[in-house]
Design an enzyme around this catalytic site. Structure first.
Site, PDB file in Angstrom:
ATOM      1  N   GLY A 168     -50.874   0.818 -26.131  1.00 46.21           N
ATOM      2  CA  GLY A 168     -50.702   1.402 -24.811  1.00 46.21           C
ATOM      3  C   GLY A 168     -50.428   0.315 -23.799  1.00 46.21           C
ATOM      4  O   GLY A 168     -50.208  -0.851 -24.160  1.00 46.21           O
ATOM      5  N   MET A 174     -52.460  -1.105 -21.744  1.00 47.11           N
ATOM      6  CA  MET A 174     -53.510  -2.111 -21.620  1.00 47.11           C
ATOM      7  C   MET A 174     -53.790  -2.883 -22.908  1.00 47.11           C
ATOM      8  O   MET A 174     -54.335  -3.979 -22.853  1.00 47.11           O
ATOM      9  CB  MET A 174     -54.821  -1.456 -21.171  1.00 47.11           C
ATOM     10  CG  MET A 174     -54.849  -1.077 -19.712  1.00 47.11           C
ATOM     11  SD  MET A 174     -54.846  -2.503 -18.623  1.00 47.11           S
ATOM     12  CE  MET A 174     -56.414  -3.242 -19.036  1.00 47.11           C
ATOM     13  N   GLY A 175     -53.465  -2.306 -24.064  1.00 40.61           N
ATOM     14  CA  GLY A 175     -53.843  -2.995 -25.283  1.00 40.61           C
ATOM     15  C   GLY A 175     -53.298  -2.356 -26.537  1.00 40.61           C
ATOM     16  O   GLY A 175     -52.496  -1.420 -26.489  1.00 40.61           O
ATOM     17  N   LYS A 216     -59.847  -2.530 -30.791  1.00 40.05           N
ATOM     18  CA  LYS A 216     -58.930  -2.467 -29.652  1.00 40.05           C
ATOM     19  C   LYS A 216     -58.928  -3.829 -28.968  1.00 40.05           C
ATOM     20  O   LYS A 216     -59.981  -4.381 -28.661  1.00 40.05           O
ATOM     21  CB  LYS A 216     -59.387  -1.395 -28.663  1.00 40.05           C
ATOM     22  CG  LYS A 216     -58.469  -1.215 -27.475  1.00 40.05           C
ATOM     23  CD  LYS A 216     -58.956  -0.044 -26.609  1.00 40.05           C
ATOM     24  CE  LYS A 216     -58.019   0.228 -25.467  1.00 40.05           C
ATOM     25  NZ  LYS A 216     -58.450   1.399 -24.678  1.00 40.05           N
ATOM     26  N   VAL A 266     -54.459  -1.142 -30.712  1.00 37.03           N
ATOM     27  CA  VAL A 266     -55.554  -0.753 -31.589  1.00 37.03           C
ATOM     28  C   VAL A 266     -55.150  -0.996 -33.034  1.00 37.03           C
ATOM     29  O   VAL A 266     -54.044  -0.636 -33.448  1.00 37.03           O
ATOM     30  CB  VAL A 266     -55.938   0.731 -31.384  1.00 37.03           C
ATOM     31  CG1 VAL A 266     -57.062   1.139 -32.333  1.00 37.03           C
ATOM     32  CG2 VAL A 266     -56.330   0.997 -29.935  1.00 37.03           C
ATOM     33  N   ASP A 313     -58.653  10.389 -17.718  1.00 35.88           N
ATOM     34  CA  ASP A 313     -57.371  10.296 -18.418  1.00 35.88           C
ATOM     35  C   ASP A 313     -57.335  11.255 -19.613  1.00 35.88           C
ATOM     36  O   ASP A 313     -56.855  10.905 -20.692  1.00 35.88           O
ATOM     37  CB  ASP A 313     -57.124   8.849 -18.871  1.00 35.88           C
ATOM     38  CG  ASP A 313     -55.671   8.596 -19.265  1.00 35.88           C
ATOM     39  OD1 ASP A 313     -54.779   9.345 -18.807  1.00 35.88           O
ATOM     40  OD2 ASP A 313     -55.432   7.645 -20.045  1.00 35.88           O
ATOM     41  N   GLY A 329     -51.927   1.786 -32.930  1.00 31.40           N
ATOM     42  CA  GLY A 329     -51.633   2.310 -31.606  1.00 31.40           C
ATOM     43  C   GLY A 329     -51.422   1.195 -30.612  1.00 31.40           C
ATOM     44  O   GLY A 329     -51.857   0.065 -30.821  1.00 31.40           O
TER      45      GLY A 329
END
Length: 167
Positions: A35, A37-38, A55, A40, A141, A33
């Site tokens: 996103g 911000m980071g 993460k 995974v 969120d 994954g």
């Protein structure tokens, strides 16, 4: 991977034994994954012989690092069957990380569940969010992408990156 660094990996799954990327005690197997911000990764924690999700934060801006650390601390306060368990957070080789349970399954946004099962999933997520609220933590969120349904059918609330403590 060298045995001296990771112990005996002969019992580890084949994908661990053939992986070449390592990060401290973790063997990074596959990015699962990403996103804003980071990212995974599915990883093998060599000292305990288990799968985890690791993460990583993108970049090292102090504001982003503070937010990442806040995420780890807030989520670590939550022990609930429908909240992903955090194992540790830290910095290694200049990279900040959070290690947590690796949940196999799909997020609620990718699944097309029968109505009854979808309602049960929402109920279980609501119970987890209610528990977080009782601990004075607001997720901020909640969306289908942050609700995983494990292969066993358990709903797990993920990604506390925008969470806020009320205390």
């Amino acid at each position: 991977l060298q045995e001296a660094e990771f112990g005996d990996l002969s019992f580890a799954p084949e994908e661990v034994r053939t992986a070449r990327e390592r990060f401290g005690k973790f063997v990074l197997v596959e990015q699962v994954g990403e996103g804003a911000m980071g990212a995974v990764w599915k990883a093998w924690q060599s000292d305990l012989g288990r799968w985890v999700a690791v993460k990583f934060i993108k970049g090292d801006h102090p504001t982003d690092v503070a937010r990442f650390v806040r995420e780890a601390r807030l989520a670590a306060k939550l022990t609930h069957p429908n909240v992903v368990a955090r194992h540790e957070a830290g910095e290694y080789a200049g990279r900040h990380y959070i290690a947590m349970d690796f949940v196999t399954g799909d997020d609620l946004g990718k699944l097309r569940l029968p109505v009854r099962r979808a309602l049960e999933a929402i109920r279980d997520a609501a119970r987890a969010v209610h528990y977080a609220h009782q601990q004075q933590i607001i997720h901020r969120d909640i969306k289908p992408h942050n609700l995983m349904v494990s292969d066993e059918g358990r709903v797990v609330v993920m990604d506390f990156g925008l969470a806020k403590s009320l205390t």
